[in-house]
Design a protein around this motif. Structure first.
Motif, mmCIF file in Angstrom:
data_model
loop_
_atom_site.group_PDB
_atom_site.id
_atom_site.type_symbol
_atom_site.label_atom_id
_atom_site.label_comp_id
_atom_site.label_asym_id
_atom_site.label_seq_id
_atom_site.Cartn_x
_atom_site.Cartn_y
_atom_site.Cartn_z
ATOM 1 N N ARG A 185 -7.082 2.503 7.170
ATOM 2 C CA ARG A 185 -6.664 1.105 7.344
ATOM 3 C C ARG A 185 -5.847 0.651 6.134
ATOM 4 O O ARG A 185 -4.801 -0.005 6.281
ATOM 5 N N ALA A 186 -6.297 0.992 4.924
ATOM 6 C CA ALA A 186 -5.545 0.633 3.725
ATOM 7 C C ALA A 186 -4.230 1.402 3.650
ATOM 8 O O ALA A 186 -3.203 0.854 3.243
ATOM 9 N N ALA A 187 -4.255 2.678 4.046
ATOM 10 C CA ALA A 187 -3.033 3.481 4.032
ATOM 11 C C ALA A 187 -2.007 2.905 5.001
ATOM 12 O O ALA A 187 -0.805 2.895 4.724
ATOM 13 N N LEU A 188 -2.479 2.422 6.148
ATOM 14 C CA LEU A 188 -1.600 1.758 7.102
ATOM 15 C C LEU A 188 -0.921 0.561 6.449
ATOM 16 O O LEU A 188 0.284 0.334 6.620
ATOM 17 N N ALA A 189 -1.694 -0.220 5.686
ATOM 18 C CA ALA A 189 -1.137 -1.394 5.021
ATOM 19 C C ALA A 189 -0.111 -0.998 3.968
ATOM 20 O O ALA A 189 0.939 -1.640 3.831
ATOM 21 N N VAL A 190 -0.388 0.063 3.217
ATOM 22 C CA VAL A 190 0.547 0.524 2.192
ATOM 23 C C VAL A 190 1.845 1.008 2.839
ATOM 24 O O VAL A 190 2.951 0.646 2.416
ATOM 25 N N ARG A 191 1.710 1.847 3.875
ATOM 26 C CA ARG A 191 2.902 2.356 4.555
ATOM 27 C C ARG A 191 3.693 1.221 5.198
ATOM 28 O O ARG A 191 4.925 1.164 5.100
ATOM 29 N N GLY A 192 2.999 0.300 5.853
ATOM 30 C CA GLY A 192 3.680 -0.821 6.485
ATOM 31 C C GLY A 192 4.399 -1.695 5.476
ATOM 32 O O GLY A 192 5.524 -2.140 5.700
ATOM 33 N N ARG A 193 3.736 -1.958 4.330
ATOM 34 C CA ARG A 193 4.352 -2.780 3.288
ATOM 35 C C ARG A 193 5.600 -2.117 2.742
ATOM 36 O O ARG A 193 6.636 -2.782 2.545
#
Length: 332
Positions: A185-193
């Motif tokens: 979930r955090a990796a998704l946020a990093v990639r999306g950002r």
């Protein structure tokens, strides 16, 4: 319903895949032996080492080929486009295009069979309070609520897979085994950002082409279930690459964090807007900050969109223009 944006449509790049140089390059890789050669050289690759070459005999041994003459033929085909001779080391080294190609292979690009079934995480849906889940299919990492419509109220969420989408981003399958469900979930946020920031700054994260940006908005919006636009937020930024037509979108409440004055505003209050892919709790906290940002469509001609962040009785307001660029930041 929306600002139509700049409308630039340079489609000349669409002919590139048919250029002889491009088709020839892909044709070179149609033989499995040549891919095996690239992978063999890659296995000896060390970014910290000046010599990343592999001799002919070492390649012959690693590829486990039975015809030296035919292997030399394949090396000759790859030379120039994907590999280069390294006379000082009496070997062959990968050129940058080949390194990128092999990294894509290692990352699992093109492997659409990898799946992660919906897995619960410790983060409640911001809209209905139910538990949320992460899942993965066809190269996309999803975060979703399976109890409500997520970011798409007003649409038939039963037709979505997964239902109740909250966020989604392209993600190479090789990374799936590296993270827990919460870290994904955090990796998704990093990639999306990262992808959104590149688009916001005019660069396509897929092909490095130029990106056009505009704002869309709903004239008759119902945030609890809008049948006019089907989306949770009334105003959204839209990004489109001129070259590959890669498309993306983001709420201006999230884009506000790209302004240094907003980052400083939170820093002054002892709140960090930074997080890593292995910092799940920090990622959740930043998501909550973004949810509290207030978005206002200030004007339609010319377009002005404002975002206000508040903390401990203090506030900062940033304003975007029709090209989704900052034009003002006011604190207090």
């Amino acid at each position: 319903m929306s600002d139509t944006g700049s409308g630039a449509q340079p489609h000349a790049a669409a002919t590139r895949p048919h250029d002889s140089a491009v088709t020839d390059a892909f044709g070179l890789l149609g033989d499995g032996t040549r891919l095996a050669v690239l992978l063999a050289i890659w296995e000896a690759h060390d970014p910290a080492d000046e010599d990343n070459s592999l001799s002919f005999s070492e390649i012959f041994e690693r590829v486990d080929y039975d015809d030296p003459g035919n292997l030399r033929y394949h090396l000759g085909k790859l030379e120039g486009q994907f590999i280069e001779r390294a006379p000082e080391h009496d070997g062959y080294a990968l050129r940058v295009p080949a390194q990128k190609l092999v990294r894509d292979i290692v990352a699992g690009v093109g492997d659409h069979d990898e799946r992660l079934e919906p897995t619960p995480i410790d983060q409640r849906c911001p809209f209905c309070g139910a538990g949320t889940k992460v899942s993965y299919r066809e190269g996309i990492l999803f975060w979703a609520c399976h109890e409500c419509d997520g970011m798409t109220p007003g649409r038939d969420f039963a037709s979505f897979d997964p239902p109740g989408p909250l966020a989604a981003v392209s993600f190479d399958p090789a990374g799936l085994d590296e993270w827990t469900a919460e870290e994904l979930r955090a990796a998704l946020a990093v990639r999306g950002r990262r992808r959104t920031r590149e688009q916001f700054e005019g660069l396509c994260p897929t092909c490095s082409g130029q990106v056009d940006a505009r704002f869309d908005w709903c004239d008759d919006h119902d945030p609890d279930g809008c049948h006019a636009c089907g989306l949770r937020w009334r105003v959204g930024a839209r990004f489109r690459c001129r070259t590959c037509e890669n498309y993306g979108g983001a709420s201006p409440r999230r884009l506000a964090l790209f302004h240094p004055a907003v980052v400083s505003f939170y820093d002054d209050h002892g709140v960090s807007t930074r997080f890593r892919a292995d910092e799940y709790e920090r990622a959740k906290a930043v998501y909550d900050l973004v949810l509290d940002h207030e978005v206002e469509l200030v004007a339609e001609d010319p377009v002005r969109v404002a975002v206000t962040a508040r903390h401990d009785g203090d506030a900062i307001r940033v304003t975007f223009d029709e090209d989704v660029q900052f034009v003002d930041a006011t604190r207090g």
